[in-house]
Design an enzyme around this catalytic site. Structure first.
Site, PDB file in Angstrom:
ATOM      1  N   ARG A  15       0.836  -1.205   0.000  1.00 14.01           N
ATOM      2  CA  ARG A  15       0.000   0.000   0.000  1.00 14.01           C
ATOM      3  C   ARG A  15       0.874   1.260   0.000  1.00 14.01           C
ATOM      4  O   ARG A  15       0.985   1.950  -1.007  1.00 14.01           O
ATOM      5  CB  ARG A  15      -0.923  -0.015   1.235  1.00 14.01           C
ATOM      6  CG  ARG A  15      -2.079   1.001   1.169  1.00 14.01           C
ATOM      7  CD  ARG A  15      -1.725   2.410   1.565  1.00 14.01           C
ATOM      8  NE  ARG A  15      -1.210   2.532   2.923  1.00 14.01           N
ATOM      9  CZ  ARG A  15      -0.759   3.674   3.424  1.00 14.01           C
ATOM     10  NH1 ARG A  15      -0.742   4.776   2.686  1.00 14.01           N
ATOM     11  NH2 ARG A  15      -0.284   3.738   4.647  1.00 14.01           N
ATOM     12  N   ASP A  16       1.542   1.549   1.079  1.00 14.63           N
ATOM     13  CA  ASP A  16       2.343   2.771   1.202  1.00 14.63           C
ATOM     14  C   ASP A  16       3.518   2.754   0.224  1.00 14.63           C
ATOM     15  O   ASP A  16       3.923   3.785  -0.300  1.00 14.63           O
ATOM     16  CB  ASP A  16       2.850   2.894   2.644  1.00 14.63           C
ATOM     17  CG  ASP A  16       3.309   4.295   3.001  1.00 14.63           C
ATOM     18  OD1 ASP A  16       3.031   5.226   2.220  1.00 14.63           O
ATOM     19  OD2 ASP A  16       3.955   4.462   4.046  1.00 14.63           O
ATOM     20  N   HIS A 207       6.673   4.127  12.722  1.00 15.15           N
ATOM     21  CA  HIS A 207       6.612   4.132  11.253  1.00 15.15           C
ATOM     22  C   HIS A 207       7.592   5.211  10.784  1.00 15.15           C
ATOM     23  O   HIS A 207       7.213   6.361  10.558  1.00 15.15           O
ATOM     24  CB  HIS A 207       5.174   4.460  10.815  1.00 15.15           C
ATOM     25  CG  HIS A 207       4.947   4.432   9.342  1.00 15.15           C
ATOM     26  ND1 HIS A 207       4.089   3.538   8.740  1.00 15.15           N
ATOM     27  CD2 HIS A 207       5.443   5.180   8.332  1.00 15.15           C
ATOM     28  CE1 HIS A 207       4.068   3.753   7.430  1.00 15.15           C
ATOM     29  NE2 HIS A 207       4.891   4.756   7.165  1.00 15.15           N
ATOM     30  N   HIS A 209      10.503   6.905   8.350  1.00 16.17           N
ATOM     31  CA  HIS A 209      11.065   6.987   7.000  1.00 16.17           C
ATOM     32  C   HIS A 209      12.566   7.236   7.069  1.00 16.17           C
ATOM     33  O   HIS A 209      13.081   7.752   8.068  1.00 16.17           O
ATOM     34  CB  HIS A 209      10.357   8.079   6.211  1.00 16.17           C
ATOM     35  CG  HIS A 209       9.000   7.681   5.719  1.00 16.17           C
ATOM     36  ND1 HIS A 209       8.457   8.146   4.554  1.00 16.17           N
ATOM     37  CD2 HIS A 209       8.076   6.833   6.224  1.00 16.17           C
ATOM     38  CE1 HIS A 209       7.262   7.616   4.364  1.00 16.17           C
ATOM     39  NE2 HIS A 209       6.999   6.820   5.380  1.00 16.17           N
ATOM     40  N   CYS A 240       9.595   9.530  -0.801  1.00  7.92           N
ATOM     41  CA  CYS A 240       9.027  10.584   0.043  1.00  7.92           C
ATOM     42  C   CYS A 240       8.629  11.739  -0.876  1.00  7.92           C
ATOM     43  O   CYS A 240       9.498  12.374  -1.469  1.00  7.92           O
ATOM     44  CB  CYS A 240      10.052  11.050   1.073  1.00  7.92           C
ATOM     45  SG  CYS A 240       9.423  12.339   2.150  1.00  7.92           S
ATOM     46  N   ASN A 249      10.024   4.863   3.034  1.00  7.46           N
ATOM     47  CA  ASN A 249       9.918   3.879   4.111  1.00  7.46           C
ATOM     48  C   ASN A 249      11.239   3.162   4.378  1.00  7.46           C
ATOM     49  O   ASN A 249      12.000   2.866   3.461  1.00  7.46           O
ATOM     50  CB  ASN A 249       8.876   2.820   3.731  1.00  7.46           C
ATOM     51  CG  ASN A 249       7.478   3.385   3.698  1.00  7.46           C
ATOM     52  OD1 ASN A 249       6.964   3.815   4.707  1.00  7.46           O
ATOM     53  ND2 ASN A 249       6.861   3.403   2.530  1.00  7.46           N
TER      54      ASN A 249
END
Length: 300
Positions: A15-16, A207, A209, A240, A249
């Site tokens: 997803r991300d 979470h 990055h 990003c 990520n």
């Protein structure tokens, strides 16, 4: 504080990691990625996002993904549902867990979802209520916990306030997102200490990055504080959008290598995971941003 004995990874690659890819990725490729991640031992995979295809064209096949999954016993397949319409569509697709997202920055909230933090939280109330009726768990995300592309520094107290609101609303877990990856270990620890004053540590996730190369160091810092849930993306998929050309990520392979090196159980087979990262990056024509994945692939 001692490290946790085991850590649960939440794999956000499907997803991300894929949502900002400009070229369409086939549903079959997405389903194979999700299945390979399950084979590698991931037990929580964020599979799709039920947002308008107008805003996120890459996630337009969310229904096909959720209904086409070869569901493995013991694996949670979750989806992002920013509103009631998205939740209803996800429920029709057989989703068992959903996620909502808020920001710790007013400017980011306005630019990202066109409303204030308070308004965004109010919008989630009917989503949480409907999810409760359907017996579906809800996870909360908080963006910009260690910095904002518009406001710069974010006060830890603001992160704590938004996290507490999501928890009290019914989110079983709140994931703290360093959206632009500007955090450092000391800032990460101070932010977490502030949030953990208002809610239990075992209801929090990290979470982070890797835009500035600090994600693993920041994760080490919050592991020392008691965090036992980490969001990551296979091969470091997901750029990003606020830092052109930067990685997004943290790579799942790199996180697993770190955790195993600390003697922390994950239930994940690193070689299989790394093979998956190599496969997906070759399939979609992207660089593999996992240092561990690249090193393992080079061994042949």
């Amino acid at each position: 504080m001692p490290f946790p004995q085991s850590v649960r990874l939440v794999e956000v690659g499907p997803r991300d990691g894929l949502q900002n890819e400009p070229e369409p990725i086939s549903t079959a490729t997405k389903l194979e990625l999700i299945d390979r991640l399950g084979v590698a031992g991931l037990r929580h995979i964020e599979a799709a996002s039920f947002v308008s295809p107008k805003w996120v064209p890459q996630m337009a096949d969310h229904r096909e993904v959720m209904t086409g999954l070869a569901r493995r016993p013991g694996v949670v397949y979750s989806a992002l549902t920013p509103n009631l319409k998205g939740l209803e569509a996800a429920l029709e697709g057989g989703v068992e867990e959903v996620a909502v997202f808020a920001a710790a920055s007013e400017s980011f909230s306005q630019k990202n979802i066109n409303c204030s933090i308070a308004e965004s939280l109010a919008r989630f109330e009917p989503v949480l209520e409907r999810a409760r009726q359907a017996d579906v768990r809800v996870r909360g995300y908080v963006s910009c916990v260690l910095g904002c592309p518009y406001e710069g520094e974010i006060a830890p107290s603001k992160v704590a306030e938004v996290s507490k609101a999501l928890h009290e609303m019914g989110c079983y877990e709140v994931s703290l997102g360093d959206t632009i990856g500007t955090g450092t270990p000391l800032k990460a620890r101070r932010m977490l200490e502030s949030v953990a004053r208002d809610m239990p540590m075992d209801r929090l996730a990290a979470h982070f990055h890797d835009t500035y190369g600090q994600a693993l160091a920041n994760l080490y810092a919050v592991l020392e504080e008691g965090i036992a849930v980490i969001d990551s993306s296979v091969a470091g998929l997901g750029g990003c959008p606020y830092a052109r050309g930067a990685s997004g990520n943290v790579a799942s392979e790199d996180v697993v290598y770190l955790l195993h090196g600390l003697g922390i159980e994950t239930g994940i087979d690193l070689e299989t995971l790394a093979d998956t990262g190599t496969w997906i990056t070759r399939t979609i024509g992207r660089p593999n941003r996992s240092k561990v994945g690249v090193a393992l692939a080079a061994r042949g």
